[in-house]
Structure formats: structure tokens, C-alpha cells
Design a protein around this motif. Structure first.
Motif, PDB file in Angstrom:
ATOM      1  N   VAL A 123       0.840  -1.199   0.000  1.00  0.00           N
ATOM      2  CA  VAL A 123       0.000   0.000   0.000  1.00  0.00           C
ATOM      3  C   VAL A 123       0.876   1.250   0.000  1.00  0.00           C
ATOM      4  O   VAL A 123       0.848   2.047  -0.927  1.00  0.00           O
ATOM      5  N   SER A 124       1.673   1.423   1.060  1.00  0.00           N
ATOM      6  CA  SER A 124       2.543   2.593   1.162  1.00  0.00           C
ATOM      7  C   SER A 124       3.603   2.365   2.230  1.00  0.00           C
ATOM      8  O   SER A 124       3.319   1.749   3.264  1.00  0.00           O
ATOM      9  N   ILE A 270      -6.581  -0.028  -3.032  1.00  0.00           N
ATOM     10  CA  ILE A 270      -5.154   0.179  -2.780  1.00  0.00           C
ATOM     11  C   ILE A 270      -4.773   1.631  -3.028  1.00  0.00           C
ATOM     12  O   ILE A 270      -4.052   2.254  -2.239  1.00  0.00           O
ATOM     13  N   SER A 274      -3.375   4.047  -0.181  1.00  0.00           N
ATOM     14  CA  SER A 274      -2.033   4.589  -0.357  1.00  0.00           C
ATOM     15  C   SER A 274      -2.039   6.107  -0.264  1.00  0.00           C
ATOM     16  O   SER A 274      -1.181   6.714   0.392  1.00  0.00           O
ATOM     17  N   CYS A 277      -2.337   7.148   3.345  1.00  0.00           N
ATOM     18  CA  CYS A 277      -1.090   6.998   4.096  1.00  0.00           C
ATOM     19  C   CYS A 277      -0.094   8.085   3.704  1.00  0.00           C
ATOM     20  O   CYS A 277       0.579   8.659   4.573  1.00  0.00           O
ATOM     21  N   GLN A 278      -0.008   8.390   2.422  1.00  0.00           N
ATOM     22  CA  GLN A 278       0.899   9.450   1.990  1.00  0.00           C
ATOM     23  C   GLN A 278       0.514  10.786   2.625  1.00  0.00           C
ATOM     24  O   GLN A 278       1.380  11.549   3.079  1.00  0.00           O
ATOM     25  N   THR A 301       4.084   5.581  -2.997  1.00  0.00           N
ATOM     26  CA  THR A 301       3.033   4.918  -3.752  1.00  0.00           C
ATOM     27  C   THR A 301       3.157   3.409  -3.558  1.00  0.00           C
ATOM     28  O   THR A 301       4.204   2.909  -3.124  1.00  0.00           O
ATOM     29  N   ALA A 302       2.107   2.697  -3.914  1.00  0.00           N
ATOM     30  CA  ALA A 302       2.142   1.234  -3.821  1.00  0.00           C
ATOM     31  C   ALA A 302       3.214   0.671  -4.752  1.00  0.00           C
ATOM     32  O   ALA A 302       3.906  -0.300  -4.401  1.00  0.00           O
TER      33      ALA A 302
END
Length: 328
Positions: A123-124, A270, A274, A277-278, A301-302
Motif C-alpha cells: 500500500v505505502s 489500494i 495509499s 497513508c501518503q 506509492t504502492a
């Protein structure tokens, strides 16, 4: 491939905002429909757990659903990893995966119960955590070169502690030993706390350990710092030179944590996870809190994470084979 750290990766992300915008747009068609879980594959209170809780809170703000952090320790993180690998692939169950679980355990354990390369989806990147080589003050070495010379003069007579077989504190120490050409005996513990206590007591002579766990003891003179293991000096120990500065760039090592989902999770989920999370790892308050704890937030990024994990698997697979690390 260079380690993903907050300074380098965040700079890239800010320089290429279209990449993040595209990820958010792709993920906008998916949103969580109920509270989520983030599995931490270790007991509560450790650095992985602390970082996961900080990041989960910020991701929840982005996703509009709470993220409950659950600790499922055991078997070097394998039990928690398997729990996520077997969960429904709907984006509602996440894992805070670590260096060992995602890269070295497949080489160390005869069976993990699942295949992280197939049964988990990147995912990240979430954070990186540099380590430091520390010794007991009674060790007659004030520099890394002096320690290497001392170890070579008495092969197999000194020992180092780790937080357990296959942990990043173990594999990173073995990488250092291979690079330096020294023989120092491994003493595994159940967590870094016991190893640190024995180092301070003089029962072992060396450790590689996360920087945040050492600053007080270094300041008080209970242990001595010889080298930072990251690609650059760390803000918490600015006077401690890196391994690369001291002639051992091949021993550079950084432990890290990454958000993973169940394998087969749809691409829109996803992408949204992601992006969340970023965004979380760019939060100024989060950055301040995590850096104070010696952990650097590091969104990705994933796709970047997948490439990084692949490179790390290759690197640590070599170390495991050469050092003959295994768990029966």
C-alpha cells in the motif's frame, strides 16, 4: 536501490504532486464502508506499535472511518502477517509490515504459513528507523575502526545482542559483521529491552539498535555510540558518523514499516489507502511526534513500495544465506 526515507521520498512526492493526485483520483471511487483494522504483528509498546497507532489515526481522518490497531505478536511477526493474508480482500484489514516480516522471514523460517510476496499487497511505506552501533564503555574502542580491530584480535570472544532471531537488529548486525570481516557471537533476546540491559551491565559487548532506544543511555555514558547505520547522520545523534563515512557503506541498513493489505485487494482500494497513508505521513504534527521518537514518516506509492520490497528481499536474502541465519 536507495532506502526509502522521509526526507528523500517526501521530497520526490512534493516534486511530483501529479502522482499523488492521480492516486487519489483513482481511489476516489472506493471508500471504506465500516471501521477498519490495522494489525501490528508484535506486542504493544514497541516502536512498530507506536508508529502504527500514530499513522492509523491520521489515515482514519483521511478515510472517514476509524482504524482499530490490534496486536497479534508471535513467530517473528508471521502470525499477524498470516492473519491479514487470510482476511477478506476488501481493503478493511491492514498490516503494519516490517523489514523482517516482509523480506527476511521467508528465508529464515521453514514455513511462514503464507507467502508475503503473493498473499499481501503493498500500500505505502509508513516509516523508516535508523539504527546505531553501540558498545559497553568497558570495550576498549572509541571508534568503529578500533572496535573492528579489537574484534579481529579476539575472534569469537565478544558478543552482541539482538531483539531476536531474524529481527532487523540481528540481520543488520550480521551484515556489519560480513562487511567488516569480524566474528562476534550472537545472543538473541526477546525484545531489545533485555539486550540493552545486558549491554549496560557489560554481559554483552555490542548491539545494533534503533536510535530512539539509545539516546538517554548514550548521553549518560552508560553505552558508547560508534556508528549510525542509516544513509546519513541522524538528527538525534548528529555527532555520530555513519558506517559509510567510516569506510563501510555496504553495511548501511535501515529498518522500516510499511502498510500492507490482503493480496487481491482491488486496485481502487489500494490507491485510496495509499493516498491516505501518503497524506498522513506529510502531516506536520505527525512528523514532529514521530521524529521525536526517532522514527521518520515515509509515504510512498504502492508501486514504489513494491519495488523497494523486492530490492530489500534480494539484499537480505543474501545476508541470511551468507550468515546462515535460520529458525528451526
Amino acid at each position: 536501490m536507495l532506502p526509502i526515507n522521509r526526507r528523500a521520498l517526501l521530497g520526490t512526492a512534493l516534486a511530483l504532486p501529479a502522482l499523488s493526485d492521480r492516486a487519489q483520483a483513482q481511489g476516489s471511487e472506493w471508500t471504506p464502508s465500516r471501521p477498519m483494522r490495522m494489525i501490528v504483528p508484535f506486542v504493544a509498546g514497541g516502536s512498530t506499535d507506536v508508529a502504527a497507532r500514530m499513522i492509523a489515526d491520521r489515515m482514519a481522518e483521511q478515510l472517514g472511518q476509524p482504524i482499530v490497531v490490534e496486536n497479534r505478536g508471535g513467530s517473528g511477526g508471521n502470525l499477524g502477517g498470516e492473519m491479514v493474508a487470510r482476511a477478506p480482500a476488501d481493503g478493511h484489514t491492514l498490516l503494519m509490515g516490517t523489514t523482517g516480516l516482509l523480506t527476511t522471514n521467508a528465508y529464515i523460517y521453514r514455513s511462514m504459513g503464507f507467502d508475503p510476496a503473493k498473499d499481501l499487497a503493498p500500500v505505502s511505506m509508513a516509516y523508516t528507523s535508523d539504527m546505531v552501533i553501540v558498545v559497553h564503555p568497558g570495550v576498549r574502542a572509541n571508534t568503529l575502526a578500533e572496535f573492528v580491530a579489537l574484534a579481529k584480535s579476539k575472534p569469537g570472544e565478544m558478543s552482541y545482542g539482538s531483539s531476536g532471531h531474524g529481527a532487523s537488529t540481528h540481520t543488520a548486525a550480521e551484515l556489519f559483521k560480513l562487511a567488516a570481516g569480524i566474528d562476534v557471537q550472537h545472543v538473541p533476546y526477546r525484545g531489545s529491552g533485555g539486550a540493552m540491559n545486558d549491554l549496560i551491565a557489560g554481559n554483552i559487548q555490542m548491539m545494533l539498535v534503533q536510535i530512539a532506544a539509545t539516546t538517554g543511555a548514550i548521553r549518560d555514558g552508560r553505552i558508547r555510540a560508534l556508528a549510525a547505520t542509516g544513509p546519513q547522520r541522524h538528527a538525534l545523534l548528529p555527532d555520530v558518523p555513519t558506517l559509510a563515512e567510516q569506510g563501510l557503506p555496504q553495511a548501511t541498513a535501515t529498518s522500516w514499516g510499511a502498510v500492507m493489505a490482503t493480496g487481491g485487494t482491488p486496485a481502487p482500494a489500494i490507491a485510496r489507502l495509499s493516498a491516505a497513508c501518503q497524506q498522513a505521513t506529510r502531516n506536520p504534527q505527525l512528523i514532529q511526534r514521530m521524529e521525536a521518537a526517532g522514527v521518520d514518516p515515509s509515504g510512498s506509492t504502492a508501486e514504489e513500495l513494491a519495488a523497494y520490497i523486492a530490492a530489500e528481499r534480494e539484499k537480505w536474502g543474501r545476508v541470511v544465506r551468507e550468515a546462515r541465519i535460520h529458525v528451526d
